[in-house]
Motif scaffolding. Structure first.
Motif, PDB file in Angstrom:
ATOM      1  N   ARG A 164       0.831  -1.209   0.000  1.00  0.00           N
ATOM      2  CA  ARG A 164       0.000   0.000   0.000  1.00  0.00           C
ATOM      3  C   ARG A 164       0.864   1.257   0.000  1.00  0.00           C
ATOM      4  NH1 ARG A 164      -3.213  -3.179   3.613  1.00  0.00           N
ATOM      5  NH2 ARG A 164      -2.247  -2.201   5.429  1.00  0.00           N
ATOM      6  N   LEU A 165       1.945   1.219   0.746  1.00  0.00           N
ATOM      7  CA  LEU A 165       2.829   2.393   0.783  1.00  0.00           C
ATOM      8  C   LEU A 165       3.447   2.640  -0.588  1.00  0.00           C
ATOM      9  CD1 LEU A 165       5.203   3.473   3.575  1.00  0.00           C
ATOM     10  CD2 LEU A 165       6.087   3.370   1.255  1.00  0.00           C
ATOM     11  N   HIS A 166       3.852   1.584  -1.281  1.00  0.00           N
ATOM     12  CA  HIS A 166       4.416   1.765  -2.625  1.00  0.00           C
ATOM     13  C   HIS A 166       3.384   2.363  -3.570  1.00  0.00           C
ATOM     14  CE1 HIS A 166       8.531   0.103  -2.611  1.00  0.00           C
ATOM     15  NE2 HIS A 166       8.108  -0.595  -1.582  1.00  0.00           N
ATOM     16  N   TRP A 167       2.144   1.945  -3.461  1.00  0.00           N
ATOM     17  CA  TRP A 167       1.092   2.558  -4.283  1.00  0.00           C
ATOM     18  C   TRP A 167       0.961   4.038  -3.949  1.00  0.00           C
ATOM     19  CZ3 TRP A 167      -3.464   4.868  -2.521  1.00  0.00           C
ATOM     20  CH2 TRP A 167      -4.343   5.271  -3.526  1.00  0.00           C
ATOM     21  N   LEU A 168       0.997   4.366  -2.671  1.00  0.00           N
ATOM     22  CA  LEU A 168       0.861   5.754  -2.226  1.00  0.00           C
ATOM     23  C   LEU A 168       1.959   6.635  -2.820  1.00  0.00           C
ATOM     24  CD1 LEU A 168      -0.964   7.280  -0.017  1.00  0.00           C
ATOM     25  CD2 LEU A 168       1.066   7.081   1.438  1.00  0.00           C
ATOM     26  N   VAL A 169       3.175   6.101  -2.881  1.00  0.00           N
ATOM     27  CA  VAL A 169       4.335   6.888  -3.294  1.00  0.00           C
ATOM     28  C   VAL A 169       4.482   6.954  -4.806  1.00  0.00           C
ATOM     29  CG1 VAL A 169       6.873   6.935  -3.237  1.00  0.00           C
ATOM     30  CG2 VAL A 169       5.576   6.500  -1.130  1.00  0.00           C
ATOM     31  N   THR A 170       4.184   5.869  -5.500  1.00  0.00           N
ATOM     32  CA  THR A 170       4.526   5.778  -6.915  1.00  0.00           C
ATOM     33  C   THR A 170       3.391   6.153  -7.864  1.00  0.00           C
ATOM     34  OG1 THR A 170       3.925   3.423  -6.992  1.00  0.00           O
ATOM     35  CG2 THR A 170       6.216   3.968  -6.443  1.00  0.00           C
ATOM     36  N   ARG A 171       2.147   6.183  -7.402  1.00  0.00           N
ATOM     37  CA  ARG A 171       1.017   6.466  -8.285  1.00  0.00           C
ATOM     38  C   ARG A 171       0.483   7.880  -8.057  1.00  0.00           C
ATOM     39  NH1 ARG A 171      -1.211   1.711 -10.346  1.00  0.00           N
ATOM     40  NH2 ARG A 171       0.474   0.159 -10.426  1.00  0.00           N
ATOM     41  N   PRO A 172       0.115   8.593  -9.124  1.00  0.00           N
ATOM     42  CA  PRO A 172      -0.476   9.931  -8.940  1.00  0.00           C
ATOM     43  C   PRO A 172      -1.685   9.920  -8.017  1.00  0.00           C
ATOM     44  CG  PRO A 172       0.099   9.580 -11.243  1.00  0.00           C
ATOM     45  CD  PRO A 172       0.310   8.252 -10.550  1.00  0.00           C
ATOM     46  N   SER A 173      -2.543   8.916  -8.137  1.00  0.00           N
ATOM     47  CA  SER A 173      -3.712   8.844  -7.258  1.00  0.00           C
ATOM     48  C   SER A 173      -3.286   8.611  -5.812  1.00  0.00           C
ATOM     49  CB  SER A 173      -4.654   7.733  -7.719  1.00  0.00           C
ATOM     50  OG  SER A 173      -3.976   6.499  -7.820  1.00  0.00           O
ATOM     51  N   GLY A 174      -2.229   7.824  -5.620  1.00  0.00           N
ATOM     52  CA  GLY A 174      -1.721   7.598  -4.273  1.00  0.00           C
ATOM     53  C   GLY A 174      -1.155   8.866  -3.653  1.00  0.00           C
ATOM     54  N   ARG A 175      -0.441   9.641  -4.465  1.00  0.00           N
ATOM     55  CA  ARG A 175       0.123  10.901  -3.943  1.00  0.00           C
ATOM     56  C   ARG A 175      -0.976  11.900  -3.591  1.00  0.00           C
ATOM     57  NH1 ARG A 175       4.044   9.470  -7.876  1.00  0.00           N
ATOM     58  NH2 ARG A 175       3.112  10.819  -9.464  1.00  0.00           N
ATOM     59  N   LEU A 176      -2.090  11.851  -4.307  1.00  0.00           N
ATOM     60  CA  LEU A 176      -3.230  12.702  -3.939  1.00  0.00           C
ATOM     61  C   LEU A 176      -3.796  12.289  -2.575  1.00  0.00           C
ATOM     62  CD1 LEU A 176      -5.202  13.151  -7.279  1.00  0.00           C
ATOM     63  CD2 LEU A 176      -4.103  14.948  -5.929  1.00  0.00           C
ATOM     64  N   VAL A 177      -3.901  10.983  -2.355  1.00  0.00           N
ATOM     65  CA  VAL A 177      -4.348  10.498  -1.051  1.00  0.00           C
ATOM     66  C   VAL A 177      -3.368  10.939   0.030  1.00  0.00           C
ATOM     67  CG1 VAL A 177      -4.733   8.436   0.348  1.00  0.00           C
ATOM     68  CG2 VAL A 177      -5.618   8.539  -1.990  1.00  0.00           C
ATOM     69  N   GLY A 178      -2.078  10.851  -0.273  1.00  0.00           N
ATOM     70  CA  GLY A 178      -1.077  11.287   0.690  1.00  0.00           C
ATOM     71  C   GLY A 178      -1.213  12.756   1.042  1.00  0.00           C
ATOM     72  N   ARG A 179      -1.451  13.584   0.028  1.00  0.00           N
ATOM     73  CA  ARG A 179      -1.518  15.031   0.240  1.00  0.00           C
ATOM     74  C   ARG A 179      -2.754  15.437   1.030  1.00  0.00           C
ATOM     75  NH1 ARG A 179       1.036  19.274  -2.502  1.00  0.00           N
ATOM     76  NH2 ARG A 179       0.038  21.288  -2.178  1.00  0.00           N
ATOM     77  N   TYR A 180      -3.910  14.923   0.626  1.00  0.00           N
ATOM     78  CA  TYR A 180      -5.160  15.399   1.211  1.00  0.00           C
ATOM     79  C   TYR A 180      -5.682  14.500   2.336  1.00  0.00           C
ATOM     80  CZ  TYR A 180      -5.079  18.566  -2.717  1.00  0.00           C
ATOM     81  OH  TYR A 180      -4.697  19.540  -3.626  1.00  0.00           O
ATOM     82  N   GLY A 181      -5.312  13.237   2.308  1.00  0.00           N
ATOM     83  CA  GLY A 181      -5.773  12.337   3.352  1.00  0.00           C
ATOM     84  C   GLY A 181      -4.798  12.183   4.502  1.00  0.00           C
ATOM     85  N   LEU A 182      -3.484  12.268   4.201  1.00  0.00           N
ATOM     86  CA  LEU A 182      -2.465  12.032   5.217  1.00  0.00           C
ATOM     87  C   LEU A 182      -1.592  13.256   5.486  1.00  0.00           C
ATOM     88  CD1 LEU A 182      -1.357   8.498   3.963  1.00  0.00           C
ATOM     89  CD2 LEU A 182      -2.877   9.019   5.882  1.00  0.00           C
ATOM     90  N   ARG A 183      -1.926  14.381   4.851  1.00  0.00           N
ATOM     91  CA  ARG A 183      -1.186  15.638   5.039  1.00  0.00           C
ATOM     92  C   ARG A 183       0.306  15.476   4.753  1.00  0.00           C
ATOM     93  NH1 ARG A 183      -2.592  17.865  10.818  1.00  0.00           N
ATOM     94  NH2 ARG A 183      -2.324  15.670  11.367  1.00  0.00           N
ATOM     95  N   THR A 184       0.619  14.690   3.725  1.00  0.00           N
ATOM     96  CA  THR A 184       2.008  14.434   3.355  1.00  0.00           C
ATOM     97  C   THR A 184       2.166  14.680   1.861  1.00  0.00           C
ATOM     98  OG1 THR A 184       2.201  12.761   5.094  1.00  0.00           O
ATOM     99  CG2 THR A 184       3.868  12.729   3.358  1.00  0.00           C
ATOM    100  N   ARG A 185       3.014  15.637   1.514  1.00  0.00           N
ATOM    101  CA  ARG A 185       3.258  15.986   0.117  1.00  0.00           C
ATOM    102  C   ARG A 185       4.448  15.168  -0.388  1.00  0.00           C
ATOM    103  NH1 ARG A 185       3.049  19.903   3.460  1.00  0.00           N
ATOM    104  NH2 ARG A 185       5.228  20.542   3.185  1.00  0.00           N
ATOM    105  N   ILE A 186       4.201  14.329  -1.369  1.00  0.00           N
ATOM    106  CA  ILE A 186       5.199  13.358  -1.823  1.00  0.00           C
ATOM    107  C   ILE A 186       5.730  13.763  -3.187  1.00  0.00           C
ATOM    108  CG2 ILE A 186       5.617  10.916  -2.302  1.00  0.00           C
ATOM    109  CD1 ILE A 186       3.038  10.367  -0.611  1.00  0.00           C
TER     110      ILE A 186
END
Length: 269
Positions: A164-186
């Motif tokens: 799941r973390l690799h999806w979060l980091v490597t996919r544009p949709s994952g980075r959106l979740v990181g930014r708005y869901g987890l307050r982390t800009r990747i």
């Protein structure tokens, strides 16, 4: 004391300094008084998606404040810090800025304590700092290193949380979740070059005291990771495998944090 530090590559890092609360009369108290320069300063490197204001980071800071001063900070792309997360690569510059600030505040003894991603960062920082110190003819490193719940190698996908973390980091949709869901800009860029891996960094840390801590119920990294790090450390590293403990700051019980504090006070000189 709260300020923004500037890293070597120009990123603003939100950082907090707190003097220790070492009890008067405690054998841990230095001649300088509670939290004085004679006490160690603990520089805490949080895990991915954490920041200096998260409750679990504040809990760790309160525990270590009984042993010395504490510096907490938010890695790039996290919290109020600038930039974007590179998930453990350029973050070594963030830690370097925090360690330098701790030295500037007058602390002669600095211990870095990292969790998960932060655990890999403290290993690389210690190795690279020692290499830099050797080239300069001086010790530019830290006095003790504690790595909790860290990976031994990059690109591990052997558990569901890491997939799941690799999806979060490597996919544009994952980075959106990181930014708005987890307050982390990747950051969208892949590593180039791939940084020194934790297991490659560990042998370069000696003779700086090193403690590797890992839970036997860690859902992210199984026990071959800490054991691999411990083998690479050889005689200069200690390994604690904690029964029933899960992953990183949230899973670290108070008793473990106090044992880490005692270990740092005993090893940091």
């Amino acid at each position: 004391m709260r300020t923004f530090l500037r890293t070597a590559d120009g990123v603003r890092i939100d950082s907090v300094y707190e003097p220790g609360t070492v009890p008067h009369g405690s054998p841990r108290a230095s001649s300088h008084g509670p939290g004085g320069p004679g006490d160690p300063v603990f520089v805490i490197a949080h895990g991915f998606t954490g920041d200096a204001d998260r409750p679990h980071v504040r809990r760790v800071a309160r525990a270590f404040a009984r042993y010395g001063a504490v510096v907490t900070f938010s890695f790039r792309g996290h919290g109020a810090s600038g930039g974007r997360s590179t998930v453990g690569d350029r973050e070594v510059l963030d830690l370097a800025a925090a360690v330098a600030w701790a030295r500037e505040l007058g602390h002669a003894r600095v211990a870095t304590v990292g969790f998960s991603m932060g655990g890999s960062v403290v290993l690389r920082h210690a190795a690279l700092s020692r290499d830099a110190g050797a080239e300069a003819g001086a010790d530019a490193g830290v006095d003790a290193v504690v790595s909790v719940s860290a990976p031994a190698r990059w690109f591990y996908r052997g558990t569901a949380p890491m997939r799941r973390l690799h999806w979060l980091v490597t996919r544009p949709s994952g980075r959106l979740v990181g930014r708005y869901g987890l307050r982390t800009r990747i950051h969208h860029r892949q590593w180039d070059p791939v940084p020194l891996s934790p297991v490659e960094a560990v042998p370069r840390i000696a003779p700086t005291p090193l403690l590797i801590v890992h839970g036997d119920s860690d859902g992210y990294f199984p026990l071959d990771h800490p054991r691999t790090l411990a083998r690479a450390a050889g005689e200069h590293g200690d390994l604690w495998v904690e029964p029933g403990m899960g992953h990183a700051e949230n899973a670290a019980p108070e008793e473990l944090l106090h044992r880490i504090g005692d270990w740092v006070v005993a090893r940091a000189g």
